[in-house]
Design a protein around this motif. Structure first.
Motif, PDB file in Angstrom:
ATOM      1  N   ILE A  67       4.309 -15.690  35.829  1.00  0.00           N
ATOM      2  CA  ILE A  67       3.642 -16.333  34.688  1.00  0.00           C
ATOM      3  C   ILE A  67       3.108 -15.284  33.721  1.00  0.00           C
ATOM      4  O   ILE A  67       3.296 -15.391  32.503  1.00  0.00           O
ATOM      5  CB  ILE A  67       2.509 -17.262  35.182  1.00  0.00           C
ATOM      6  CG1 ILE A  67       3.112 -18.475  35.900  1.00  0.00           C
ATOM      7  CG2 ILE A  67       1.623 -17.707  34.024  1.00  0.00           C
ATOM      8  CD1 ILE A  67       2.090 -19.324  36.640  1.00  0.00           C
ATOM      9  N   PHE A  68       2.455 -14.247  34.259  1.00  0.00           N
ATOM     10  CA  PHE A  68       1.915 -13.195  33.399  1.00  0.00           C
ATOM     11  C   PHE A  68       3.019 -12.416  32.689  1.00  0.00           C
ATOM     12  O   PHE A  68       2.878 -12.037  31.529  1.00  0.00           O
ATOM     13  CB  PHE A  68       1.020 -12.235  34.188  1.00  0.00           C
ATOM     14  CG  PHE A  68      -0.298 -12.839  34.577  1.00  0.00           C
ATOM     15  CD1 PHE A  68      -1.078 -13.537  33.656  1.00  0.00           C
ATOM     16  CD2 PHE A  68      -0.775 -12.726  35.874  1.00  0.00           C
ATOM     17  CE1 PHE A  68      -2.289 -14.091  34.014  1.00  0.00           C
ATOM     18  CE2 PHE A  68      -1.986 -13.274  36.245  1.00  0.00           C
ATOM     19  CZ  PHE A  68      -2.745 -13.964  35.308  1.00  0.00           C
ATOM     20  N   ASP A  69       4.142 -12.194  33.388  1.00  0.00           N
ATOM     21  CA  ASP A  69       5.270 -11.520  32.747  1.00  0.00           C
ATOM     22  C   ASP A  69       5.817 -12.352  31.597  1.00  0.00           C
ATOM     23  O   ASP A  69       6.163 -11.823  30.535  1.00  0.00           O
ATOM     24  CB  ASP A  69       6.383 -11.248  33.767  1.00  0.00           C
ATOM     25  CG  ASP A  69       6.038 -10.142  34.734  1.00  0.00           C
ATOM     26  OD1 ASP A  69       5.085  -9.369  34.445  1.00  0.00           O
ATOM     27  OD2 ASP A  69       6.707 -10.044  35.789  1.00  0.00           O
ATOM     28  N   LYS A  70       5.895 -13.665  31.798  1.00  0.00           N
ATOM     29  CA  LYS A  70       6.384 -14.553  30.749  1.00  0.00           C
ATOM     30  C   LYS A  70       5.426 -14.539  29.558  1.00  0.00           C
ATOM     31  O   LYS A  70       5.860 -14.475  28.402  1.00  0.00           O
ATOM     32  CB  LYS A  70       6.544 -15.968  31.285  1.00  0.00           C
ATOM     33  CG  LYS A  70       7.129 -16.923  30.277  1.00  0.00           C
ATOM     34  CD  LYS A  70       7.317 -18.304  30.848  1.00  0.00           C
ATOM     35  CE  LYS A  70       7.877 -19.203  29.758  1.00  0.00           C
ATOM     36  NZ  LYS A  70       7.847 -20.598  30.146  1.00  0.00           N
ATOM     37  N   ILE A  71       4.124 -14.580  29.827  1.00  0.00           N
ATOM     38  CA  ILE A  71       3.135 -14.529  28.745  1.00  0.00           C
ATOM     39  C   ILE A  71       3.247 -13.213  27.992  1.00  0.00           C
ATOM     40  O   ILE A  71       3.243 -13.184  26.759  1.00  0.00           O
ATOM     41  CB  ILE A  71       1.707 -14.722  29.308  1.00  0.00           C
ATOM     42  CG1 ILE A  71       1.530 -16.151  29.806  1.00  0.00           C
ATOM     43  CG2 ILE A  71       0.657 -14.388  28.253  1.00  0.00           C
ATOM     44  CD1 ILE A  71       0.251 -16.373  30.587  1.00  0.00           C
ATOM     45  N   HIS A  72       3.375 -12.119  28.723  1.00  0.00           N
ATOM     46  CA  HIS A  72       3.495 -10.796  28.108  1.00  0.00           C
ATOM     47  C   HIS A  72       4.776 -10.697  27.266  1.00  0.00           C
ATOM     48  O   HIS A  72       4.766 -10.153  26.165  1.00  0.00           O
ATOM     49  CB  HIS A  72       3.480  -9.714  29.189  1.00  0.00           C
ATOM     50  CG  HIS A  72       3.522  -8.325  28.662  1.00  0.00           C
ATOM     51  ND1 HIS A  72       2.467  -7.780  27.948  1.00  0.00           N
ATOM     52  CD2 HIS A  72       4.474  -7.378  28.703  1.00  0.00           C
ATOM     53  CE1 HIS A  72       2.754  -6.557  27.586  1.00  0.00           C
ATOM     54  NE2 HIS A  72       3.993  -6.286  28.046  1.00  0.00           N
ATOM     55  N   LYS A  73       5.852 -11.276  27.777  1.00  0.00           N
ATOM     56  CA  LYS A  73       7.128 -11.262  27.061  1.00  0.00           C
ATOM     57  C   LYS A  73       7.006 -12.081  25.766  1.00  0.00           C
ATOM     58  O   LYS A  73       7.485 -11.664  24.716  1.00  0.00           O
ATOM     59  CB  LYS A  73       8.226 -11.839  27.952  1.00  0.00           C
ATOM     60  CG  LYS A  73       9.597 -11.836  27.320  1.00  0.00           C
ATOM     61  CD  LYS A  73      10.611 -12.430  28.281  1.00  0.00           C
ATOM     62  CE  LYS A  73      11.940 -12.606  27.589  1.00  0.00           C
ATOM     63  NZ  LYS A  73      12.903 -13.305  28.450  1.00  0.00           N
ATOM     64  N   ASP A  74       6.359 -13.238  25.853  1.00  0.00           N
ATOM     65  CA  ASP A  74       6.178 -14.087  24.667  1.00  0.00           C
ATOM     66  C   ASP A  74       5.314 -13.400  23.617  1.00  0.00           C
ATOM     67  O   ASP A  74       5.559 -13.534  22.415  1.00  0.00           O
ATOM     68  CB  ASP A  74       5.536 -15.427  25.055  1.00  0.00           C
ATOM     69  CG  ASP A  74       6.498 -16.308  25.866  1.00  0.00           C
ATOM     70  OD1 ASP A  74       7.712 -16.020  25.860  1.00  0.00           O
ATOM     71  OD2 ASP A  74       6.018 -17.276  26.499  1.00  0.00           O
ATOM     72  N   GLU A  75       4.281 -12.660  24.042  1.00  0.00           N
ATOM     73  CA  GLU A  75       3.421 -11.935  23.104  1.00  0.00           C
ATOM     74  C   GLU A  75       4.192 -10.833  22.402  1.00  0.00           C
ATOM     75  O   GLU A  75       3.987 -10.574  21.223  1.00  0.00           O
ATOM     76  CB  GLU A  75       2.210 -11.348  23.824  1.00  0.00           C
ATOM     77  CG  GLU A  75       1.188 -12.373  24.221  1.00  0.00           C
ATOM     78  CD  GLU A  75       0.031 -11.762  24.999  1.00  0.00           C
ATOM     79  OE1 GLU A  75       0.079 -10.559  25.334  1.00  0.00           O
ATOM     80  OE2 GLU A  75      -0.913 -12.507  25.297  1.00  0.00           O
ATOM     81  N   ASN A  76       5.072 -10.168  23.113  1.00  0.00           N
ATOM     82  CA  ASN A  76       5.858  -9.071  22.522  1.00  0.00           C
ATOM     83  C   ASN A  76       6.896  -9.581  21.525  1.00  0.00           C
ATOM     84  O   ASN A  76       7.260  -8.891  20.584  1.00  0.00           O
ATOM     85  CB  ASN A  76       6.570  -8.266  23.610  1.00  0.00           C
ATOM     86  CG  ASN A  76       5.602  -7.387  24.383  1.00  0.00           C
ATOM     87  OD1 ASN A  76       4.481  -7.130  23.931  1.00  0.00           O
ATOM     88  ND2 ASN A  76       6.027  -6.960  25.552  1.00  0.00           N
ATOM     89  N   GLU A  77       7.371 -10.807  21.717  1.00  0.00           N
ATOM     90  CA  GLU A  77       8.366 -11.383  20.807  1.00  0.00           C
ATOM     91  C   GLU A  77       7.740 -11.826  19.487  1.00  0.00           C
ATOM     92  O   GLU A  77       8.429 -11.961  18.501  1.00  0.00           O
ATOM     93  CB  GLU A  77       9.070 -12.554  21.480  1.00  0.00           C
ATOM     94  CG  GLU A  77       9.992 -12.129  22.601  1.00  0.00           C
ATOM     95  CD  GLU A  77      10.636 -13.321  23.288  1.00  0.00           C
ATOM     96  OE1 GLU A  77      10.339 -14.476  22.933  1.00  0.00           O
ATOM     97  OE2 GLU A  77      11.432 -13.082  24.216  1.00  0.00           O
ATOM     98  N   GLN A  78       6.446 -12.050  19.459  1.00  0.00           N
ATOM     99  CA  GLN A  78       5.799 -12.540  18.237  1.00  0.00           C
ATOM    100  C   GLN A  78       5.511 -11.453  17.286  1.00  0.00           C
ATOM    101  O   GLN A  78       5.361 -10.415  17.204  1.00  0.00           O
ATOM    102  CB  GLN A  78       4.506 -13.274  18.572  1.00  0.00           C
ATOM    103  CG  GLN A  78       4.775 -14.557  19.293  1.00  0.00           C
ATOM    104  CD  GLN A  78       3.480 -15.281  19.645  1.00  0.00           C
ATOM    105  OE1 GLN A  78       2.386 -14.843  19.352  1.00  0.00           O
ATOM    106  NE2 GLN A  78       3.631 -16.427  20.275  1.00  0.00           N
TER     107      GLN A  78
END
Length: 120
Positions: free
Chosen positions: A109-120
């Motif tokens: 979950i944290f990896d997905k959140i971190h990945k989503d933040e980097n894409e923005q």
């Protein structure tokens, strides 16, 4: 909240059960490593809830059922080791410790959140 007495008793049980599983765990589950992650005892010290973690096994629930089938034998062996330290040998209840599964799920979950933040 566990009392000091419960914690100390749980520690003794954990150490002795770990020795039993180390010596004879292969008899119960061949090619499987069994670790005791924690032990909780009732206030009267009559029941010990033992949380197990299984490594190198495909099905932890099936491994747990195998251990439960041998619970009386494990309790007997524990009793031989701690008979001079306690009045009553506790009943053993075994559970699968799913802490590692929970940690892995949270990491994803944290990896997905971190990945989503980097894409923005």
């Amino acid at each position: 909240m566990e009392s000091k007495r419960q914690q100390k008793f749980a520690g003794v049980i954990q150490q002795d059960l770990a020795a039993i599983f180390q010596r004879e765990g292969m008899n119960f589950l061949p090619n499987t490593l069994i670790t005791i992650t924690k032990v909780r005892t009732t206030p009267d010290l009559a029941i010990a809830r033992v949380f197990l973690s299984f490594f190198n096994t495909a099905n932890a629930e099936q491994a747990l059922q195998t251990i439960k089938l041998h619970a009386s034998e494990i309790r007997y062996k524990l009793g031989r080791q701690i008979k001079d330290q306690v009045r009553v040998i506790p009943q053993l209840e075994f559970f699968v410790d799913d802490t590692s599964d929970y940690v892995n799920r949270m990491d994803k979950i944290f990896d997905k959140i971190h990945k989503d933040e980097n894409e923005q």
